[in-house]
Every structure is written in C-alpha cells, then in structure tokens.
Design a protein around this motif. Sequence first.
Motif, PDB file in Angstrom:
ATOM      1  N   VAL A   1      -6.541  -2.059   6.367  1.00 51.24           N
ATOM      2  CA  VAL A   1      -6.360  -1.251   5.160  1.00 51.24           C
ATOM      3  C   VAL A   1      -4.965  -1.516   4.628  1.00 51.24           C
ATOM      4  N   SER A   2      -4.879  -1.875   3.353  1.00 44.24           N
ATOM      5  CA  SER A   2      -3.586  -2.150   2.740  1.00 44.24           C
ATOM      6  C   SER A   2      -2.905  -0.848   2.338  1.00 44.24           C
ATOM      7  N   ALA A   3      -1.657  -0.654   2.780  1.00 43.83           N
ATOM      8  CA  ALA A   3      -0.901   0.536   2.406  1.00 43.83           C
ATOM      9  C   ALA A   3      -0.313   0.408   1.010  1.00 43.83           C
ATOM     10  N   TYR A   4      -0.322  -0.823   0.444  1.00 42.12           N
ATOM     11  CA  TYR A   4       0.216  -1.072  -0.900  1.00 42.12           C
ATOM     12  C   TYR A   4      -0.808  -1.879  -1.703  1.00 42.12           C
ATOM     13  N   PRO A   5      -1.883  -1.219  -2.151  1.00 45.85           N
ATOM     14  CA  PRO A   5      -2.889  -1.957  -2.928  1.00 45.85           C
ATOM     15  C   PRO A   5      -2.264  -2.551  -4.185  1.00 45.85           C
ATOM     16  N   HIS A   6      -2.707  -3.750  -4.543  1.00 47.17           N
ATOM     17  CA  HIS A   6      -2.099  -4.447  -5.669  1.00 47.17           C
ATOM     18  C   HIS A   6      -2.665  -3.977  -7.006  1.00 47.17           C
ATOM     19  N   LYS A   7      -3.760  -3.189  -6.998  1.00 45.37           N
ATOM     20  CA  LYS A   7      -4.376  -2.830  -8.272  1.00 45.37           C
ATOM     21  C   LYS A   7      -5.001  -1.445  -8.193  1.00 45.37           C
ATOM     22  N   TRP A   8      -4.757  -0.657  -9.231  1.00 47.18           N
ATOM     23  CA  TRP A   8      -5.443   0.633  -9.421  1.00 47.18           C
ATOM     24  C   TRP A   8      -5.545   0.892 -10.924  1.00 47.18           C
ATOM     25  N   ALA A   9      -6.723   0.843 -11.450  1.00 49.94           N
ATOM     26  CA  ALA A   9      -6.944   0.990 -12.899  1.00 49.94           C
ATOM     27  C   ALA A   9      -6.717   2.439 -13.314  1.00 49.94           C
ATOM     28  N   VAL A  10      -5.771   2.650 -14.238  1.00 46.83           N
ATOM     29  CA  VAL A  10      -5.444   3.985 -14.736  1.00 46.83           C
ATOM     30  C   VAL A  10      -5.978   4.126 -16.168  1.00 46.83           C
ATOM     31  N   ASP A  11      -6.750   5.177 -16.400  1.00 48.53           N
ATOM     32  CA  ASP A  11      -7.340   5.394 -17.726  1.00 48.53           C
ATOM     33  C   ASP A  11      -6.352   6.008 -18.711  1.00 48.53           C
TER      34      ASP A  11
ATOM     35  N   VAL B   1      -0.083   8.121  -5.306  1.00 50.67           N
ATOM     36  CA  VAL B   1      -1.518   8.025  -5.045  1.00 50.67           C
ATOM     37  C   VAL B   1      -2.252   7.842  -6.362  1.00 50.67           C
ATOM     38  N   GLY B   2      -3.468   7.321  -6.261  1.00 44.93           N
ATOM     39  CA  GLY B   2      -4.372   7.235  -7.391  1.00 44.93           C
ATOM     40  C   GLY B   2      -5.586   8.100  -7.129  1.00 44.93           C
ATOM     41  N   VAL B   3      -6.048   8.824  -8.142  1.00 44.41           N
ATOM     42  CA  VAL B   3      -7.177   9.738  -8.000  1.00 44.41           C
ATOM     43  C   VAL B   3      -8.210   9.436  -9.079  1.00 44.41           C
ATOM     44  N   ARG B   4      -9.469   9.627  -8.726  1.00 42.84           N
ATOM     45  CA  ARG B   4     -10.584   9.449  -9.654  1.00 42.84           C
ATOM     46  C   ARG B   4     -11.499  10.657  -9.568  1.00 42.84           C
ATOM     47  N   GLY B   5     -11.835  11.242 -10.720  1.00 51.54           N
ATOM     48  CA  GLY B   5     -12.681  12.409 -10.687  1.00 51.54           C
ATOM     49  C   GLY B   5     -13.034  12.926 -12.062  1.00 51.54           C
ATOM     50  N   GLN B   6     -13.489  14.161 -12.076  1.00 53.27           N
ATOM     51  CA  GLN B   6     -14.012  14.806 -13.276  1.00 53.27           C
ATOM     52  C   GLN B   6     -13.015  15.829 -13.805  1.00 53.27           C
TER      53      GLN B   6
ATOM     54  N   GLN C   1     -12.448  10.505  -5.323  1.00 57.51           N
ATOM     55  CA  GLN C   1     -11.778   9.433  -4.596  1.00 57.51           C
ATOM     56  C   GLN C   1     -10.272   9.604  -4.740  1.00 57.51           C
ATOM     57  N   ILE C   2      -9.554   9.293  -3.669  1.00 56.31           N
ATOM     58  CA  ILE C   2      -8.097   9.266  -3.692  1.00 56.31           C
ATOM     59  C   ILE C   2      -7.651   8.077  -2.854  1.00 56.31           C
ATOM     60  N   GLU C   3      -6.665   7.354  -3.380  1.00 60.73           N
ATOM     61  CA  GLU C   3      -6.174   6.155  -2.685  1.00 60.73           C
ATOM     62  C   GLU C   3      -4.662   6.233  -2.565  1.00 60.73           C
ATOM     63  N   LEU C   4      -4.165   5.820  -1.411  1.00 61.64           N
ATOM     64  CA  LEU C   4      -2.732   5.743  -1.165  1.00 61.64           C
ATOM     65  C   LEU C   4      -2.225   4.432  -1.766  1.00 61.64           C
ATOM     66  N   LEU C   5      -1.370   4.512  -2.802  1.00 56.70           N
ATOM     67  CA  LEU C   5      -0.877   3.330  -3.490  1.00 56.70           C
ATOM     68  C   LEU C   5       0.488   2.886  -2.980  1.00 56.70           C
ATOM     69  N   SER C   6       1.343   3.842  -2.614  1.00 58.97           N
ATOM     70  CA  SER C   6       2.695   3.479  -2.141  1.00 58.97           C
ATOM     71  C   SER C   6       3.235   4.611  -1.277  1.00 58.97           C
ATOM     72  N   PRO C   7       3.283   4.448   0.049  1.00 57.54           N
ATOM     73  CA  PRO C   7       3.835   5.494   0.925  1.00 57.54           C
ATOM     74  C   PRO C   7       5.327   5.680   0.702  1.00 57.54           C
TER      75      PRO C   7
END
Length: 272
Positions: free
Chosen positions: A141-151, A244-249, A264-270
Amino acid sequence: SVFILFYHYCSFLFISLCDSSLFIFFFFLMIRRPPRSTLSSSSAASDVYKRQYQRRVRGPTRENMPEGEKLSKNELKRRAKEEYKKKQAEEKAAAKAAKAAEDAAKGVNQPKKKKAEEPVDPAEFRGNRLKSIEQLSAAGVSAYPHKWAVDMTIPKFNQTYDHLEKEQKVEGVEVCLAGRVMNLRNQSAKLFFLDLMGEGEKVQAHLEFTVYDNNSDTMQGLAQANGQEAFFEKLERIKRGDIVGVRGQPGKTNRGQLSLFCKQIELLSPCL
C-alpha cells in the motif's frame, strides 16, 4: 358565726367536686385504655400494628400485605411498570448478546471506542509514523499515492451545498474532496467525524461503517491480515495533520452541519 359556716360549706363543696372529678377521670381512663396484660399477651395485635406502621412508612409490599387483601390501582400500575421494564431489559440484553455472537461469527473485530493516546515526544511520534509507513509499504500500500481526482475545493463545496436543509442529501451525486485532518472524533465504534481544512475553510467528513465501501479500499488486504475490516484499519492509521482524500454524498446532518457522507477515504500524505 355565719362566715365560719359559709367557709365550711364552700370547703365541703370543693372537696366533693374534686373527688367526683377524679373519679370520673379515672373511670373514663380505665374504659378507653385496654388492660396491659391484653396488649402484652396478644402477639397477633402487635403484628397488626407493626404491619400498619410498615405500610404507612414503606408503602404496600408483598411482605407487609396481608393475604387476600386487594391492591390499589396505583400499586398494580407500579408493579406492572416494573415487570415491563424488567422484560425490556432482558430482551435488550438477549439481542445484544445475539448481535455480539453474530459479529464474532462473521469475524468482525471492532476496536475500542477510546483510541490509544499518541506520544507527546515529537521524536517518538515521528518514529511511530515511519514505522506505520513501512508497514504499509510491506503490505503493498502506497502511503503517498500519486493521484487523487478532486472535483472541487472545500470553499466551493461549502458554497454549493450550504442551502440544503437538515437531514437532506443530494441523491445521485458523489463528490471527491481533499484536505488536511484538523480533528478526528468518534460518536461510536462505527461512526467517525473528521474536520478537513483546505484553502482557509473547513468541512466535516462523516464516516459510518454501514455506508463505507470496504471492498474497494486500498487497505483491504492489510485489514484482513490483521483480522478486521478496512474501515477500522484505515481510521486507525489516519492521524491529525495528515492530508486525506474523501469521496461521498453531500448532505447535512440532523443538527444542520454540512458534511460529506463518505464511502471512501484515502491517506494521501502522512504527517511526520
């Protein structure tokens, strides 16, 4: 003389009246008061007096109620209410035990409500975070994902959905946001709230176990190895200061707080 005769006559009347008054007083006293021997020898009478006293002080109970005596309506209501409460408590305890057995059968290991306290020493805190990052890397699991699409940004989100009413959600719409965790708190073992800060404004992320998408989480494999769901694994590793990045309603809570009900919630940068 006449005065002496009058004096003796008055004395005689006074003594006669006193004697008759005392006689009448003792007569009525003996009539009204029962003999001492009767009270001392009658145990049944003393039991009756004792029972009446207990009923006046403690109220009617099964111990001081005589056999065959009818209970009042208030007493019947009180006993019926106590039995109902006892029955409800037994049913609630049985349902709780059944649910705990079902969760144990499914292998759901819920964490405690109170999380372990973070170390105060900065060096120790940094060491723990680095150790956590190494564990993620070892699990793939990458602790620093390279991509997270923000709306949209957090200020744009607040401006767009601030008009919603209490407990209202936007159906059929999912929004992706990103921000820094300023606060993390839990309402229960399966309900968490995160305050995300971005571009000077804050928004609340609402995370609930029953809504969260555990199957598509990036820490699903690591969570299974640790014997718990990805929801709990992810929230145990997110700390204050992380990005963190979050996706929801989008929607509002029952208190009117604008929130993102996350799936969904993703850790983008600790934060180290």
